[in-house]
Design a protein around this motif. Structure first.
Motif, PDB file in Angstrom:
ATOM      1  N   ASP A  11      10.773 -15.652 -83.132  1.00  0.00           N
ATOM      2  CA  ASP A  11      10.735 -14.444 -83.962  1.00  0.00           C
ATOM      3  C   ASP A  11      10.744 -13.160 -83.141  1.00  0.00           C
ATOM      4  O   ASP A  11      10.567 -12.068 -83.680  1.00  0.00           O
ATOM      5  CB  ASP A  11       9.514 -14.465 -84.869  1.00  0.00           C
ATOM      6  CG  ASP A  11       8.206 -14.471 -84.084  1.00  0.00           C
ATOM      7  OD1 ASP A  11       8.263 -14.576 -82.836  1.00  0.00           O
ATOM      8  OD2 ASP A  11       7.141 -14.366 -84.709  1.00  0.00           O
ATOM      9  N   GLY A  12      10.952 -13.281 -81.833  1.00  0.00           N
ATOM     10  CA  GLY A  12      11.025 -12.102 -80.989  1.00  0.00           C
ATOM     11  C   GLY A  12       9.742 -11.764 -80.265  1.00  0.00           C
ATOM     12  O   GLY A  12       9.745 -10.910 -79.374  1.00  0.00           O
ATOM     13  N   GLU A  13       8.640 -12.399 -80.619  1.00  0.00           N
ATOM     14  CA  GLU A  13       7.396 -12.170 -79.889  1.00  0.00           C
ATOM     15  C   GLU A  13       7.457 -12.887 -78.534  1.00  0.00           C
ATOM     16  O   GLU A  13       8.341 -13.695 -78.280  1.00  0.00           O
ATOM     17  CB  GLU A  13       6.212 -12.670 -80.709  1.00  0.00           C
ATOM     18  CG  GLU A  13       5.979 -11.886 -81.993  1.00  0.00           C
ATOM     19  CD  GLU A  13       4.746 -12.354 -82.745  1.00  0.00           C
ATOM     20  OE1 GLU A  13       3.944 -13.112 -82.164  1.00  0.00           O
ATOM     21  OE2 GLU A  13       4.592 -11.966 -83.919  1.00  0.00           O
ATOM     22  N   HIS A  14       6.507 -12.586 -77.679  1.00  0.00           N
ATOM     23  CA  HIS A  14       6.508 -13.218 -76.370  1.00  0.00           C
ATOM     24  C   HIS A  14       5.078 -13.292 -75.844  1.00  0.00           C
ATOM     25  O   HIS A  14       4.159 -12.646 -76.372  1.00  0.00           O
ATOM     26  CB  HIS A  14       7.372 -12.422 -75.388  1.00  0.00           C
ATOM     27  CG  HIS A  14       6.608 -11.327 -74.716  1.00  0.00           C
ATOM     28  ND1 HIS A  14       6.286 -10.150 -75.346  1.00  0.00           N
ATOM     29  CD2 HIS A  14       6.073 -11.247 -73.459  1.00  0.00           C
ATOM     30  CE1 HIS A  14       5.598  -9.391 -74.517  1.00  0.00           C
ATOM     31  NE2 HIS A  14       5.448 -10.022 -73.379  1.00  0.00           N
ATOM     32  N   LYS A  15       4.913 -14.084 -74.806  1.00  0.00           N
ATOM     33  CA  LYS A  15       3.660 -14.048 -74.055  1.00  0.00           C
ATOM     34  C   LYS A  15       3.993 -14.165 -72.575  1.00  0.00           C
ATOM     35  O   LYS A  15       5.022 -14.733 -72.179  1.00  0.00           O
ATOM     36  CB  LYS A  15       2.711 -15.171 -74.483  1.00  0.00           C
ATOM     37  CG  LYS A  15       2.998 -16.521 -73.844  1.00  0.00           C
ATOM     38  CD  LYS A  15       1.798 -17.458 -74.008  1.00  0.00           C
ATOM     39  CE  LYS A  15       1.996 -18.729 -73.190  1.00  0.00           C
ATOM     40  NZ  LYS A  15       0.838 -19.621 -73.276  1.00  0.00           N
ATOM     41  N   ALA A  16       3.125 -13.594 -71.753  1.00  0.00           N
ATOM     42  CA  ALA A  16       3.278 -13.688 -70.304  1.00  0.00           C
ATOM     43  C   ALA A  16       1.895 -13.804 -69.696  1.00  0.00           C
ATOM     44  O   ALA A  16       0.936 -13.202 -70.203  1.00  0.00           O
ATOM     45  CB  ALA A  16       4.005 -12.466 -69.762  1.00  0.00           C
ATOM     46  N   ARG A  17       1.800 -14.579 -68.627  1.00  0.00           N
ATOM     47  CA  ARG A  17       0.496 -14.759 -67.986  1.00  0.00           C
ATOM     48  C   ARG A  17       0.685 -15.089 -66.513  1.00  0.00           C
ATOM     49  O   ARG A  17       1.702 -15.704 -66.126  1.00  0.00           O
ATOM     50  CB  ARG A  17      -0.294 -15.891 -68.649  1.00  0.00           C
ATOM     51  CG  ARG A  17       0.359 -17.263 -68.495  1.00  0.00           C
ATOM     52  CD  ARG A  17      -0.375 -18.345 -69.264  1.00  0.00           C
ATOM     53  NE  ARG A  17       0.308 -19.633 -69.133  1.00  0.00           N
ATOM     54  CZ  ARG A  17      -0.185 -20.683 -68.462  1.00  0.00           C
ATOM     55  NH1 ARG A  17      -1.374 -20.601 -67.879  1.00  0.00           N
ATOM     56  NH2 ARG A  17       0.476 -21.814 -68.409  1.00  0.00           N
ATOM     57  N   PRO A  18      -0.223 -14.684 -65.653  1.00  0.00           N
ATOM     58  CA  PRO A  18      -0.168 -15.098 -64.252  1.00  0.00           C
ATOM     59  C   PRO A  18      -0.501 -16.583 -64.136  1.00  0.00           C
ATOM     60  O   PRO A  18      -1.337 -17.097 -64.896  1.00  0.00           O
ATOM     61  CB  PRO A  18      -1.235 -14.225 -63.583  1.00  0.00           C
ATOM     62  CG  PRO A  18      -2.164 -13.830 -64.688  1.00  0.00           C
ATOM     63  CD  PRO A  18      -1.348 -13.785 -65.945  1.00  0.00           C
ATOM     64  N   LEU A  19       0.153 -17.254 -63.233  1.00  0.00           N
ATOM     65  CA  LEU A  19      -0.101 -18.682 -63.010  1.00  0.00           C
ATOM     66  C   LEU A  19      -0.991 -18.919 -61.795  1.00  0.00           C
ATOM     67  O   LEU A  19      -1.133 -20.053 -61.343  1.00  0.00           O
ATOM     68  CB  LEU A  19       1.222 -19.427 -62.853  1.00  0.00           C
ATOM     69  CG  LEU A  19       2.093 -19.471 -64.116  1.00  0.00           C
ATOM     70  CD1 LEU A  19       3.420 -20.170 -63.831  1.00  0.00           C
ATOM     71  CD2 LEU A  19       1.360 -20.157 -65.265  1.00  0.00           C
TER      72      LEU A  19
ATOM     73  N   ALA B 113      17.377  -6.755 -72.592  1.00  0.00           N
ATOM     74  CA  ALA B 113      16.052  -6.326 -73.055  1.00  0.00           C
ATOM     75  C   ALA B 113      16.039  -4.809 -73.165  1.00  0.00           C
ATOM     76  O   ALA B 113      16.454  -4.110 -72.240  1.00  0.00           O
ATOM     77  CB  ALA B 113      14.960  -6.796 -72.097  1.00  0.00           C
ATOM     78  N   SER B 114      15.563  -4.316 -74.285  1.00  0.00           N
ATOM     79  CA  SER B 114      15.487  -2.873 -74.483  1.00  0.00           C
ATOM     80  C   SER B 114      14.351  -2.279 -73.651  1.00  0.00           C
ATOM     81  O   SER B 114      13.479  -2.990 -73.147  1.00  0.00           O
ATOM     82  CB  SER B 114      15.258  -2.562 -75.959  1.00  0.00           C
ATOM     83  OG  SER B 114      13.944  -2.951 -76.344  1.00  0.00           O
ATOM     84  N   ALA B 115      14.355  -0.953 -73.546  1.00  0.00           N
ATOM     85  CA  ALA B 115      13.242  -0.274 -72.877  1.00  0.00           C
ATOM     86  C   ALA B 115      11.928  -0.580 -73.590  1.00  0.00           C
ATOM     87  O   ALA B 115      10.876  -0.744 -72.951  1.00  0.00           O
ATOM     88  CB  ALA B 115      13.500   1.232 -72.845  1.00  0.00           C
ATOM     89  N   ASN B 116      11.977  -0.687 -74.918  1.00  0.00           N
ATOM     90  CA  ASN B 116      10.767  -1.024 -75.674  1.00  0.00           C
ATOM     91  C   ASN B 116      10.240  -2.398 -75.290  1.00  0.00           C
ATOM     92  O   ASN B 116       9.035  -2.595 -75.101  1.00  0.00           O
ATOM     93  CB  ASN B 116      11.070  -1.006 -77.178  1.00  0.00           C
ATOM     94  CG  ASN B 116      11.477   0.365 -77.682  1.00  0.00           C
ATOM     95  OD1 ASN B 116      11.164   1.371 -77.066  1.00  0.00           O
ATOM     96  ND2 ASN B 116      12.191   0.401 -78.791  1.00  0.00           N
ATOM     97  N   ASP B 117      11.144  -3.390 -75.205  1.00  0.00           N
ATOM     98  CA  ASP B 117      10.746  -4.742 -74.830  1.00  0.00           C
ATOM     99  C   ASP B 117      10.105  -4.753 -73.447  1.00  0.00           C
ATOM    100  O   ASP B 117       9.051  -5.367 -73.230  1.00  0.00           O
ATOM    101  CB  ASP B 117      11.957  -5.680 -74.826  1.00  0.00           C
ATOM    102  CG  ASP B 117      12.496  -5.946 -76.218  1.00  0.00           C
ATOM    103  OD1 ASP B 117      11.718  -5.838 -77.178  1.00  0.00           O
ATOM    104  OD2 ASP B 117      13.691  -6.268 -76.336  1.00  0.00           O
ATOM    105  N   ARG B 118      10.753  -4.076 -72.517  1.00  0.00           N
ATOM    106  CA  ARG B 118      10.253  -4.075 -71.139  1.00  0.00           C
ATOM    107  C   ARG B 118       8.887  -3.405 -71.045  1.00  0.00           C
ATOM    108  O   ARG B 118       7.982  -3.890 -70.360  1.00  0.00           O
ATOM    109  CB  ARG B 118      11.262  -3.394 -70.211  1.00  0.00           C
ATOM    110  CG  ARG B 118      12.561  -4.167 -70.047  1.00  0.00           C
ATOM    111  CD  ARG B 118      13.555  -3.398 -69.199  1.00  0.00           C
ATOM    112  NE  ARG B 118      14.833  -4.071 -69.117  1.00  0.00           N
ATOM    113  CZ  ARG B 118      15.157  -4.992 -68.213  1.00  0.00           C
ATOM    114  NH1 ARG B 118      14.269  -5.333 -67.295  1.00  0.00           N
ATOM    115  NH2 ARG B 118      16.340  -5.568 -68.215  1.00  0.00           N
TER     116      ARG B 118
END
Length: 326
Positions: A34-42, A62-67
């Motif tokens: 749906d366009g959401e995301h997650k990011a995490r350090p490993l 990726a748009s400026a908003n996404d980044r």
């Protein structure tokens, strides 16, 4: 120390890591349907001095908003998991053009972006040649570091000009100080003299006006300097004016090669001998592949950012990297 580079900024991140004689730390980025995301350090960031690199120029990927959103969330995740300090390395800072109200009910997005960085617990924000230095410093309440790329351009100016007279030129009034500083730095570093010029440009509702031209460019190698090139319209307008007044050669210098839609005219124009940008955004390298006919040189900025990170981490002085006099 931990050093991360988010998706889309990996090449520049690797260059920064190389300058630090280290490697990027691993992290995960996951996109949902749906366009959401997650990011995490490993790796553990607890108690660490963390640096997160992401250039915020929008692209088809990726748009400026996404980044911006991904960078903010990753910084927040690092703080949530015990990072002692987090520095955002943002070579190109999105939304820095709109730093004041010029029409009724205008937004001041530079300040809004600053508030977002502060809200997620960012300790410092490092940028390279932001659009308006004073507005950048005044907008942020957390620490700010503004790296200046003009010393990267000085040897290139000397090489391209050869034995010709040199003129440093601003394509609009807003960039006059930037061009003056490059002129002063070039003269100090090389011992050579350079002329100076600028032209008037006013943009309102998409219409560009202004005919004032200051400076003698006849017989000179003219270096049009700006913080960014997007479509190239401003650069081409200045190149036409300089050629009409007898410039022997015209070169375009910009820290950020955004190279958006419509830049083909710039790349194909015979009025500009070469275009020189840094690799602060991935669009520069992509443009070199997409437009092989472009007379485009790309200067690495990774060593400059890497040296700044090294000094920040070891509590060293970075004054000489900032382009400021004692």
């Amino acid at each position: 120390m931990r050093l991360f580079a988010l998706k889309g900024s990996e090449d520049l991140g690797a260059a920064v890591a190389h300058a630090l004689w280290t490697e990027l730390d691993p992290h995960e980025e996951r996109d949902f349907e749906d366009g959401e995301h997650k990011a995490r350090p490993l790796v553990s960031v607890r108690g660490e001095d963390v640096y997160v690199l992401h250039s915020l120029a929008g692209s088809a990927a990726a748009s400026a908003n996404d980044r911006l959103c991904k960078l903010l969330f990753f910084i927040a995740a690092c703080r949530e998991n015990g990072a002692e300090r987090v520095t955002a390395l943002v070579p190109y800072l999105a939304y820095s053009r709109k730093d004041r109200q010029t029409k009724a009910r205008d937004p001041v997005t530079t300040r809004y972006v600053a508030q977002l960085f502060e809200a997620v617990g960012t300790d410092r924000v490092l940028v390279v040649d932001v659009h308006n230095f004073a507005a950048f410093q005044n907008a942020f309440r957390c620490g700010t570091i503004h790296l200046d790329a003009r010393r990267l351009f000085c040897p290139i100016i000397r090489s391209l000009a050869d034995d010709m007279l040199i003129t440093i030129f601003s394509p609009d009034g807003g960039g006059v100080k930037r061009a003056q500083l490059l002129k002063e730095t070039f003269e100090a570093d090389t011992g050579l003299e350079a002329g100076f010029g600028f032209m008037e440009k006013r943009r309102s509702r998409g219409i560009v006006t202004g005919n004032l031209f200051a400076g003698d460019v006849k017989g000179s190698a003219v270096f049009i300097v700006d913080d960014m090139i997007n479509t190239g319209g401003t650069t081409l307008r200045a190149a036409v004016a300089c050629r009409e007044r007898g410039a022997e050669a015209v070169y375009a210098l910009a820290t950020h090669g955004l190279f958006g839609e419509g830049v083909e005219e710039l790349f194909e124009s015979p009025l500009i001998d070469r275009i020189v940008v840094t690799d602060s955004v991935a669009a520069a390298a992509e443009a070199a592949v997409r437009y092989p006919q472009a007379r485009l040189d790309i200067v690495p900025v990774g060593p400059l950012i890497g040296e700044a990170v090294r000094r920040l981490h070891t509590h060293g002085s970075i004054d000489d990297l900032l382009g400021m006099e004692d």
